[in-house]
Design a protein around this motif. Sequence first.
Motif, PDB file in Angstrom:
ATOM      1  N   GLN A 166      -4.933   2.411   7.975  1.00 40.42           N
ATOM      2  CA  GLN A 166      -3.502   2.746   7.120  1.00 40.42           C
ATOM      3  C   GLN A 166      -3.740   2.492   5.758  1.00 40.42           C
ATOM      4  O   GLN A 166      -4.001   1.521   5.249  1.00 40.42           O
ATOM      5  CB  GLN A 166      -2.283   2.167   8.105  1.00 40.42           C
ATOM      6  N   PHE A 167      -3.420   3.734   5.217  1.00 38.69           N
ATOM      7  CA  PHE A 167      -3.239   3.249   3.732  1.00 38.69           C
ATOM      8  C   PHE A 167      -1.683   3.740   3.236  1.00 38.69           C
ATOM      9  O   PHE A 167      -1.156   4.734   3.940  1.00 38.69           O
ATOM     10  CB  PHE A 167      -4.196   4.709   3.058  1.00 38.69           C
ATOM     11  N   SER A 168      -1.317   3.166   2.156  1.00 36.42           N
ATOM     12  CA  SER A 168       0.047   3.175   1.756  1.00 36.42           C
ATOM     13  C   SER A 168       0.054   3.814   0.437  1.00 36.42           C
ATOM     14  O   SER A 168      -0.260   3.311  -0.379  1.00 36.42           O
ATOM     15  CB  SER A 168       0.782   1.835   1.818  1.00 36.42           C
ATOM     16  N   PHE A 169       1.116   4.734   0.192  1.00 35.22           N
ATOM     17  CA  PHE A 169       1.197   5.355  -0.888  1.00 35.22           C
ATOM     18  C   PHE A 169       2.505   5.067  -1.423  1.00 35.22           C
ATOM     19  O   PHE A 169       3.602   5.369  -0.705  1.00 35.22           O
ATOM     20  CB  PHE A 169       1.010   6.988  -0.967  1.00 35.22           C
ATOM     21  N   VAL A 170       2.784   5.112  -2.800  1.00 34.29           N
ATOM     22  CA  VAL A 170       4.113   4.613  -3.448  1.00 34.29           C
ATOM     23  C   VAL A 170       4.178   5.510  -4.825  1.00 34.29           C
ATOM     24  O   VAL A 170       3.404   5.460  -5.431  1.00 34.29           O
ATOM     25  CB  VAL A 170       4.661   3.134  -3.659  1.00 34.29           C
ATOM     26  N   VAL A 171       5.273   6.165  -4.856  1.00 33.95           N
ATOM     27  CA  VAL A 171       5.540   7.054  -6.041  1.00 33.95           C
ATOM     28  C   VAL A 171       6.426   6.054  -6.828  1.00 33.95           C
ATOM     29  O   VAL A 171       7.586   5.704  -6.721  1.00 33.95           O
ATOM     30  CB  VAL A 171       6.181   8.451  -5.643  1.00 33.95           C
ATOM     31  N   GLU A 172       6.096   5.752  -8.212  1.00 32.99           N
ATOM     32  CA  GLU A 172       6.807   5.224  -9.260  1.00 32.99           C
ATOM     33  C   GLU A 172       7.324   6.214 -10.119  1.00 32.99           C
ATOM     34  O   GLU A 172       6.434   6.972 -10.508  1.00 32.99           O
ATOM     35  CB  GLU A 172       6.165   4.043  -9.742  1.00 32.99           C
ATOM     36  N   TYR A 173       8.552   6.163 -10.692  1.00 32.66           N
ATOM     37  CA  TYR A 173       9.084   7.296 -11.419  1.00 32.66           C
ATOM     38  C   TYR A 173      10.238   6.687 -12.296  1.00 32.66           C
ATOM     39  O   TYR A 173      10.719   5.647 -12.030  1.00 32.66           O
ATOM     40  CB  TYR A 173       9.285   8.563 -10.765  1.00 32.66           C
TER      41      TYR A 173
END
Length: 408
Positions: A166-173
Amino acid sequence: NATESTVSLRSLSADLSLGPAANATQFVGDWDEGERRTVAFEVTASNRTERRSYPFQTSVSYTDTGNQRTQDGPYTIGVQPLREQAFTLGNATSNLSVGDEGTTSTTVVNEGPQPIRNAVVRLTTSNQDITVQQEEIAIGTLEAGETANVSFPVEVSDNAQPGTQQFSFVVEYDNQAGNPRESDTLDAQIEIEPEEDPFSVGQRALQLQDENASGNETEDDPLTPGGTKTVTVPITNNRDVTLRNIEAQAFTDDPLSLANDQAFISELGPGETANITFEVSASGDARLGTYPLSLDFQYETPDGDTRLSDTYDVPVRVEEAEGGILSSLGGEDGGVPIWLLILIVLLVAAVLGYLLYRQRESDEPEAGAAATGGSMSSFEPTRAADSGATTGSSRPADPSDSSGSTED
């Protein structure tokens, strides 16, 4: 006309706030009669907020033409929050395998409802055997409905287990107000392939060249006991990246030996093949059969790491020269030693010699018996002469014998 005008807004729900407080005031200033003004307030919604109308109260304070401070309101209004800023991932792919470097790629979709600014995508994993070499990829501005492709370099250690990780992606903006925000965690399942050998060693393409052929070297000539061959081994790069400074180290055991045990390839691109050669000799008492020529490789990856491969075994066959008698007797697998074949030939020759000797001994008495019978027959005519026959007599006639001769 109104002067020194202000507009105040107050939230009547704990789920919506105006900054750190429940109310806020904005200064408007001069406000002409009949003029419409738009005043913006930043409202923060808690995680408990639902998509429904929430009550707010607003009021206006100003100084009238009589220089009196006056307030209109409060007026109750309803505010419905927009849905939460959302993101989704497209198909996540990778070329990762145990003990190798690769990339993990995916597509980030801004599902809206607002555009985002100064956005970056961050990748994390809880697996200690997987290292994300670059954790953040900038994607900049992304309007609602737009997509961005991102790719992360990842290294998988030799201790990692193949399978789904499992890989986790997060969008910071930054939102429209310029405030930093962070998306929910977007999880993706990435497949880690089993460890793949960095090289393929072309055993089937071995070329055995005869050094003693006076320049007429052929691949079909065998490596014979006491002989020397040039073994040519094709090496192919199985990785998707260029490998550099490849140092090959060769090893053999008796009865094989090496004149040179090292070879060097400056670089090998993905799928590229290069040949390396070694001078291999077989001892004079080598048994016919197949022996391993062992190879390992030390090489550099694109990020400068030095690695050592597993050991590869290349088969080298020792056999008699084509057409030899002992070769045909020895069989295809060369399992019968030469000395044993010679001993068998000598034993067969000894048995045949003994049988011939016995045959001669048995023939000599028969030959003697035949000779004796022949002598007795030769004396019989002599005995016949003694009895008066003229045939075979060797005695001279007696002159005094006048029987019958005068009477004629």
